[in-house]
Write a protein that holds these residues in place. Structure first.
Motif, PDB file in Angstrom:
ATOM      1  N   TYR A  22       0.703  -1.097  -0.001  1.00  0.00           N
ATOM      2  CA  TYR A  22      -0.154  -0.138  -0.097  1.00  0.00           C
ATOM      3  C   TYR A  22       0.892   1.175   0.025  1.00  0.00           C
ATOM      4  O   TYR A  22       0.725   2.502  -0.799  1.00  0.00           O
ATOM      5  CB  TYR A  22      -0.854  -0.001   1.224  1.00  0.00           C
ATOM      6  CG  TYR A  22      -1.927   1.122   0.895  1.00  0.00           C
ATOM      7  CD1 TYR A  22      -3.650   1.509   0.561  1.00  0.00           C
ATOM      8  CD2 TYR A  22      -1.151   2.646   1.691  1.00  0.00           C
ATOM      9  CE1 TYR A  22      -3.644   2.271   0.964  1.00  0.00           C
ATOM     10  CE2 TYR A  22      -2.468   3.351   2.357  1.00  0.00           C
ATOM     11  CZ  TYR A  22      -3.738   3.536   1.295  1.00  0.00           C
ATOM     12  OH  TYR A  22      -4.334   4.092   1.261  1.00  0.00           O
ATOM     13  N   LYS A  28      -4.695   8.105  -5.819  1.00  0.00           N
ATOM     14  CA  LYS A  28      -6.194   7.654  -4.900  1.00  0.00           C
ATOM     15  C   LYS A  28      -6.276   6.665  -5.573  1.00  0.00           C
ATOM     16  O   LYS A  28      -6.965   5.996  -4.490  1.00  0.00           O
ATOM     17  CB  LYS A  28      -6.322   9.119  -4.750  1.00  0.00           C
ATOM     18  CG  LYS A  28      -5.482  10.258  -4.137  1.00  0.00           C
ATOM     19  CD  LYS A  28      -5.778  10.248  -2.371  1.00  0.00           C
ATOM     20  CE  LYS A  28      -4.855  11.215  -2.456  1.00  0.00           C
ATOM     21  NZ  LYS A  28      -5.063  11.390  -1.020  1.00  0.00           N
ATOM     22  N   GLN A  31      -4.330   3.391  -4.509  1.00  0.00           N
ATOM     23  CA  GLN A  31      -4.379   3.034  -3.159  1.00  0.00           C
ATOM     24  C   GLN A  31      -6.170   2.796  -2.319  1.00  0.00           C
ATOM     25  O   GLN A  31      -6.803   1.834  -1.934  1.00  0.00           O
ATOM     26  CB  GLN A  31      -4.462   4.610  -2.325  1.00  0.00           C
ATOM     27  CG  GLN A  31      -2.825   4.936  -2.037  1.00  0.00           C
ATOM     28  CD  GLN A  31      -2.868   6.409  -1.429  1.00  0.00           C
ATOM     29  OE1 GLN A  31      -3.345   6.925  -1.725  1.00  0.00           O
ATOM     30  NE2 GLN A  31      -1.092   6.541  -1.402  1.00  0.00           N
ATOM     31  N   ALA A  32      -7.332   3.260  -3.467  1.00  0.00           N
ATOM     32  CA  ALA A  32      -8.678   2.738  -2.512  1.00  0.00           C
ATOM     33  C   ALA A  32      -9.101   1.470  -3.505  1.00  0.00           C
ATOM     34  O   ALA A  32      -9.504   0.592  -2.844  1.00  0.00           O
ATOM     35  CB  ALA A  32      -9.493   3.634  -3.816  1.00  0.00           C
ATOM     36  N   LYS A  35      -7.043  -0.870  -0.704  1.00  0.00           N
ATOM     37  CA  LYS A  35      -7.274  -0.677   0.995  1.00  0.00           C
ATOM     38  C   LYS A  35      -8.351  -1.405   1.339  1.00  0.00           C
ATOM     39  O   LYS A  35      -8.404  -2.057   3.081  1.00  0.00           O
ATOM     40  CB  LYS A  35      -8.106   1.018   1.111  1.00  0.00           C
ATOM     41  CG  LYS A  35      -8.159   2.362   1.420  1.00  0.00           C
ATOM     42  CD  LYS A  35      -8.115   3.105   1.352  1.00  0.00           C
ATOM     43  CE  LYS A  35      -7.163   5.016   2.076  1.00  0.00           C
ATOM     44  NZ  LYS A  35      -7.950   5.831   2.525  1.00  0.00           N
ATOM     45  N   LEU A  38      -6.306  -4.350   2.806  1.00  0.00           N
ATOM     46  CA  LEU A  38      -4.609  -4.246   3.464  1.00  0.00           C
ATOM     47  C   LEU A  38      -6.233  -4.026   4.817  1.00  0.00           C
ATOM     48  O   LEU A  38      -5.211  -4.708   6.242  1.00  0.00           O
ATOM     49  CB  LEU A  38      -4.368  -2.938   3.306  1.00  0.00           C
ATOM     50  CG  LEU A  38      -3.964  -1.536   5.036  1.00  0.00           C
ATOM     51  CD1 LEU A  38      -2.551  -2.846   5.126  1.00  0.00           C
ATOM     52  CD2 LEU A  38      -3.957  -0.564   4.749  1.00  0.00           C
ATOM     53  N   TYR A  39      -7.413  -3.485   5.091  1.00  0.00           N
ATOM     54  CA  TYR A  39      -7.868  -3.506   6.013  1.00  0.00           C
ATOM     55  C   TYR A  39      -8.684  -5.226   6.141  1.00  0.00           C
ATOM     56  O   TYR A  39      -8.998  -4.944   8.021  1.00  0.00           O
ATOM     57  CB  TYR A  39      -9.015  -2.690   5.949  1.00  0.00           C
ATOM     58  CG  TYR A  39      -8.754  -0.922   5.326  1.00  0.00           C
ATOM     59  CD1 TYR A  39      -7.700  -1.105   5.745  1.00  0.00           C
ATOM     60  CD2 TYR A  39      -9.926  -0.325   5.552  1.00  0.00           C
ATOM     61  CE1 TYR A  39      -7.523   0.526   6.165  1.00  0.00           C
ATOM     62  CE2 TYR A  39      -9.389   1.067   5.111  1.00  0.00           C
ATOM     63  CZ  TYR A  39      -8.758   1.450   5.069  1.00  0.00           C
ATOM     64  OH  TYR A  39      -7.867   2.907   5.119  1.00  0.00           O
ATOM     65  N   TRP A  76      -8.341   4.535   8.967  1.00  0.00           N
ATOM     66  CA  TRP A  76      -9.164   4.114   8.866  1.00  0.00           C
ATOM     67  C   TRP A  76     -10.017   2.359   9.242  1.00  0.00           C
ATOM     68  O   TRP A  76     -10.846   1.902   8.954  1.00  0.00           O
ATOM     69  CB  TRP A  76      -9.843   4.220   7.293  1.00  0.00           C
ATOM     70  CG  TRP A  76      -9.993   5.800   7.585  1.00  0.00           C
ATOM     71  CD1 TRP A  76      -9.039   7.559   7.094  1.00  0.00           C
ATOM     72  CD2 TRP A  76     -11.609   6.717   8.591  1.00  0.00           C
ATOM     73  NE1 TRP A  76      -9.420   8.094   7.241  1.00  0.00           N
ATOM     74  CE2 TRP A  76     -11.082   7.812   8.583  1.00  0.00           C
ATOM     75  CE3 TRP A  76     -12.785   6.122   8.506  1.00  0.00           C
ATOM     76  CZ2 TRP A  76     -11.463   9.312   8.353  1.00  0.00           C
ATOM     77  CZ3 TRP A  76     -12.834   7.012   9.189  1.00  0.00           C
ATOM     78  CH2 TRP A  76     -12.262   8.607   8.829  1.00  0.00           C
ATOM     79  N   GLY A  77      -9.000   1.391   8.500  1.00  0.00           N
ATOM     80  CA  GLY A  77      -9.314   0.443   9.240  1.00  0.00           C
ATOM     81  C   GLY A  77      -9.340  -0.138  10.259  1.00  0.00           C
ATOM     82  O   GLY A  77     -10.395  -0.177  11.020  1.00  0.00           O
TER      83      GLY A  77
END
Length: 122
Positions: A22, A28, A31-32, A35, A38-39, A76-77
């Motif tokens: 990441y 962006k 990355q979106a 995410k 990643l979460y 945010w995760g």
């Protein structure tokens, strides 16, 4: 079959790998897309910690790494993890991570809070 320590180690390695991937992304849009993956890795680790009695030294090592090294990337995760009851025990077992998450929660603007509520509650 893997034992609890091996499984936790694999999950921590997966999370580190996802953070590294990441962090290398430049746009962006990419990355979106990354995410949710990643979460999911973060939540899998937290779920593992919630379900098993992890030795204190191991938990504190994970806690230090998440809260100090990776907190910003995982912000945010960590916040989204609060909506899952099966992760609650992990937050209690990771006091620094819990505190960092509490701080993140308190810093969310009213506008962002309204946006999240509108999206989640329809």
């Amino acid at each position: 079959m893997k034992n609890v320590d091996e499984e936790g180690s694999v999950l921590m390695t997966e999370l580190r790998d996802q953070i590294t991937s990441y962090s290398k992304l430049n746009s962006k849009e990419t990355q979106a897309t990354a995410k949710p993956i990643l979460y999911a890795a973060l939540h899998a680790l937290l779920r593992h910690i919630s379900m098993h009695d992890i030795p204190e030294t191991t938990r504190l090592g994970v806690d230090e790494e998440i809260s100090s090294k990776h907190a910003t990337v995982l912000k945010w995760g960590l916040l989204r993890g609060l909506q899952y009851t099966d992760l609650a025990r992990s937050y209690l077992g990771l006091p620094r991570t819990l505190e960092k998450t509490r701080i993140f929660l308190s810093l969310i603007s009213v506008g962002k809070t309204n946006e999240i509520l509108q999206k989640e509650l329809g």
